[in-house]
Design an enzyme around this catalytic site. Structure first.
Site, PDB file in Angstrom:
ATOM      1  NE  ARG A 111      -3.871  -2.135   2.283  1.00 37.04           N
ATOM      2  CZ  ARG A 111      -3.731  -3.460   2.376  1.00 37.04           C
ATOM      3  NH1 ARG A 111      -2.562  -4.002   2.667  1.00 37.04           N
ATOM      4  NH2 ARG A 111      -4.762  -4.258   2.173  1.00 37.04           N
ATOM      5  CG  HIS A 136      -0.978  -5.608  -4.313  1.00 33.24           C
ATOM      6  ND1 HIS A 136       0.137  -5.531  -3.496  1.00 33.24           N
ATOM      7  CD2 HIS A 136      -1.812  -6.517  -3.714  1.00 33.24           C
ATOM      8  CE1 HIS A 136      -0.012  -6.354  -2.458  1.00 33.24           C
ATOM      9  NE2 HIS A 136      -1.188  -6.956  -2.558  1.00 33.24           N
ATOM     10  CG  HIS A 210      -0.292 -11.410  -3.975  1.00 26.33           C
ATOM     11  ND1 HIS A 210      -1.142 -12.259  -3.306  1.00 26.33           N
ATOM     12  CD2 HIS A 210      -0.401 -10.218  -3.365  1.00 26.33           C
ATOM     13  CE1 HIS A 210      -1.753 -11.577  -2.341  1.00 26.33           C
ATOM     14  NE2 HIS A 210      -1.307 -10.345  -2.344  1.00 26.33           N
ATOM     15  CG  ASP A 282      -3.200  -8.105   5.278  1.00 27.28           C
ATOM     16  OD1 ASP A 282      -2.125  -8.134   4.645  1.00 27.28           O
ATOM     17  OD2 ASP A 282      -4.292  -7.780   4.774  1.00 27.28           O
ATOM     18  CD  GLU A 347       1.585 -10.244  -0.259  1.00 19.50           C
ATOM     19  OE1 GLU A 347       1.471  -9.069  -0.641  1.00 19.50           O
ATOM     20  OE2 GLU A 347       0.799 -10.777   0.536  1.00 19.50           O
TER      21      GLU A 347
HETATM   22  C1  BGC Z   1      -2.650  -7.461   1.276  1.00 17.33           C
HETATM   23  C2  BGC Z   1      -4.032  -7.831   1.689  1.00 17.33           C
HETATM   24  C3  BGC Z   1      -4.847  -7.982   0.458  1.00 17.33           C
HETATM   25  C4  BGC Z   1      -4.219  -9.027  -0.427  1.00 17.33           C
HETATM   26  C5  BGC Z   1      -4.943  -9.162  -1.717  1.00 17.33           C
HETATM   27  C6  BGC Z   1      -2.100  -8.567   0.441  1.00 17.33           C
HETATM   28  O1  BGC Z   1      -0.816  -8.243   0.026  1.00 17.33           O
HETATM   29  O2  BGC Z   1      -1.824  -7.178   2.363  1.00 17.33           O
HETATM   30  O3  BGC Z   1      -4.582  -6.857   2.532  1.00 17.33           O
HETATM   31  O4  BGC Z   1      -6.152  -8.334   0.754  1.00 17.33           O
HETATM   32  O5  BGC Z   1      -2.903  -8.686  -0.701  1.00 17.33           O
HETATM   33  O6  BGC Z   1      -5.041  -7.947  -2.329  1.00 17.33           O
END
Ligand code: BGC
Length: 385
Positions: A111, A136, A210, A282, A347
Site C-alpha cells: 500500500r 499493488h 503474490h 496481514d 510477499e
Molecule cells: C494485502 C491484503 C490484500 C491481499 C490481496 C495482500 O498483500 O496485504 O490486505 O487483501 O494482498 O489484495
C-alpha cells in the site's frame, strides 16, 4: 484385429512420459491460454523439473496458476490457489475483488497511503483501489499486463523471462520503467524469482510475487494448522486501513512472534488491535539485518500431515505475511471454493508506504541505478515427528 491390453497401454504411456522409466528430463511446454478482453492472445507455460515437479505460469500477469510438489510419500499435489481458465482471471467480478492469486505485483507491491507521495518537489497521485489507499500497483497493475515471455531451458533448469515496459506516467507513476522478471524452476524443487528494472525518472518500485499457498493442497481446508517460522523479531504495526504507523515494533510477547515455529491458528483469534485491523495476519515483518544483495532466510512453513515444507529466502528487507483473511468463498478455482484462510501469502518486499516514510529503507529507483531483487521458494519434506 490387434488387441492391446489396458495394462500394456498404461505402461507404454508412462514410459513414454518418463523416458523409459528414468526420471523425466526438465522441459517447458507452451500452449494457448485464451484471449484477454482487450484481444491479446496469451499462453500457458508448463515447466517441469527432473523430479516431475510442475509449475504452470501464464504471461497474463505472470500468474502462477498451479504448482505441483511432492508430499513426504512422494505424492504430487497442487499447493497454490488459482484458476484453470484465463477468463476467470479477467472477469469483472474477479478484477473488482482482486485477491491477486499467483500474480506478479508492481509497480509498487503493498500500500501507498492515500495513493500519493512527493518526490523531488513534485506530488504524484495514484489510483486508490483499496479503501483510501493505493494497493499493488493500482487498477492496472502488473498483474493485468500481458508480458513478453521467453521460455528457456539450461541443463536441468527451466524458466521464463518476462519483460514489460511501463510507459512514463502510467497509473500516475513517474518515469518509463523497463522491467524484466525471470522465473526459474530448479532441480532441487526451488522456484526462483529474479527482478530487474531501470527507469528514466526517479520513481518508487517494489516488485513481488503474490502466490497463495496451501501445503495440504489447494482447496483442502484452512491453513491454520501450518506451522510458520519468520526470521523477524520486529514488524510494522498498521492503522485501521493497513498503513504502517512508522513504528518498528518488537514481536516479543505478542501473537506476531513467529521466531519459533508456531501454528498459524494458535493465536489468530486473540484479542489484539493489530489482528483486529488485519482480520488476522496481514502485516509486514522486518527481516533480520543482512547485506542487501545476498539471500537471507525469511520464512519456513511446515504442514504436519503432508510433511511439505516451504522455505522462503530473499534479498528484500521485509515480508508481508497475509493469512488469506479476505477470502470468502466468492471464487472457486480448479473445482474448489476458496474460503477464508484457505491460503497464505508470503510477499517479500520493501516495507509498505515507504515513499511516505523516510526512515524505512528507500524504494526510490533513480535513472543511474538498477533495481535488482531475488526471492526463492524451496519445497522439501520432513518426516513425521
Ligand atoms: C494485502 C491484503 C490484500 C491481499 C490481496 C495482500 O498483500 O496485504 O490486505 O487483501 O494482498 O489484495
Amino acid at each position: 484385429m490387434l488387441r492391446i491390453s489396458p495394462l500394456f497401454l498404461m505402461t507404454f504411456l508412462l514410459c513414454a512420459c518418463t523416458g523409459g522409466g528414468e526420471s523425466p528430463s526438465a522441459h517447458v511446454k507452451q500452449e494457448n491460454f485464451g484471449v484477454t478482453p482487450d484481444g491479446d492472445s496469451v499462453d500457458l507455460y508448463t515447466l517441469t523439473n527432473p523430479n516431475g515437479v510442475t509449475m504452470e505460469v501464464t504471461n497474463y500477469g505472470g500468474i502462477i496458476t498451479s504448482l505441483r510438489v511432492p508430499d513426504r510419500t512422494g505424492t504430487l499435489d497442487d499447493v497454490v490457489l488459482g484458476f484453470d481458465s484465463l477468463s476467470a482471471y479477467t472477469s469483472t467480478a474477479y478484477r473488482a475483488a482482486n485477491p491477486y492469486f499467483g500474480a506478479l505485483i508492481g509497480r509498487y507491491g503493498n500500500r501507498i497511503a492515500g495513493g500519493t507521495f512527493s518526490l523531488n518537489g513534485t506530488t504524484y497521485t495514484l489510483a486508490t483501489n483499496n479503501g483510501p489507499n493505493h494497493l499493488h500497483g493500482g487498477r492496472e497493475g502488473f498483474d493485468q499486463v500481458v508480458w513478453s515471455a521467453e521460455p528457456f531451458q539450461k541443463d536441468d533448469r527451466v524458466g521464463i523471462v518476462f519483460s514489460h515496459t511501463s510507459p512514463d506516467g502510467h497509473g500516475g507513476y513517474p518515469g518509463r520503467l523497463d522491467v524484466e522478471v525471470t522465473y526459474t524452476l530448479t532441480p532441487d524443487n526451488t522456484v526462483a524469482f529474479d527482478y530487474h528494472a531501470t527507469t528514466t525518472k526517479a520513481t518508487p518500485v517494489n516488485l513481488t510475487q503474490h502466490s497463495y499457498f496451501n501445503l495440504d493442497g489447494d482447496g483442502d481446508g484452512p491453513i491454520l494448522d501450518h506451522e510458520l517460522q519468520l526470521y523477524a523479531d520486529r514488524f510494522t504495526p498498521v492503522d485501521s486501513t493497513l498503513i504502517p504507523t512508522g513504528e518498528l515494533r518488537s514481536v516479543a510477547g505478542t501473537p506476531f512472534d513467529f521466531t519459533e515455529p508456531t501454528p498459524i491458528g494458535a493465536r489468530i483469534e486473540n484479542t489484539n488491535k493489530q489482528l483486529e485491523y488485519g482480520g488476522g495476519y496481514d502485516h509486514n515483518f522486518v527481516l533480520a539485518e543482512h547485506p542487501s544483495d545476498t539471500l537471507r532466510l525469511a520464512a519456513r512453513v511446515y504442514e504436519p500431515d503432508t510433511g511439505r515444507l516451504l522455505t522462503v529466502r530473499t534479498t528484500e528487507p521485509g515480508v508481508q505475511f497475509y493469512s488469506g483473511n479476505f477470502l470468502d468463498g466468492s471464487f472457486s478455482g480448479k473445482g474448489e471454493l476458496y474460503e477464508k484462510r484457505e491460503g497464505l501469502a508470503l510477499e517479500t518486499q520493501h516495507f509498505p508506504n515507504s515513499p511516505n516514510q523516510p526512515h524505512f529503507p528507500s524504494t526510490i529507483l533513480r535513472p543511474d541505478e538498477e533495481y535488482t531483487s531475488r526471492t526463492t521458494y524451496q519445497f522439501s519434506v520432513r518426516d513425521a515427528q
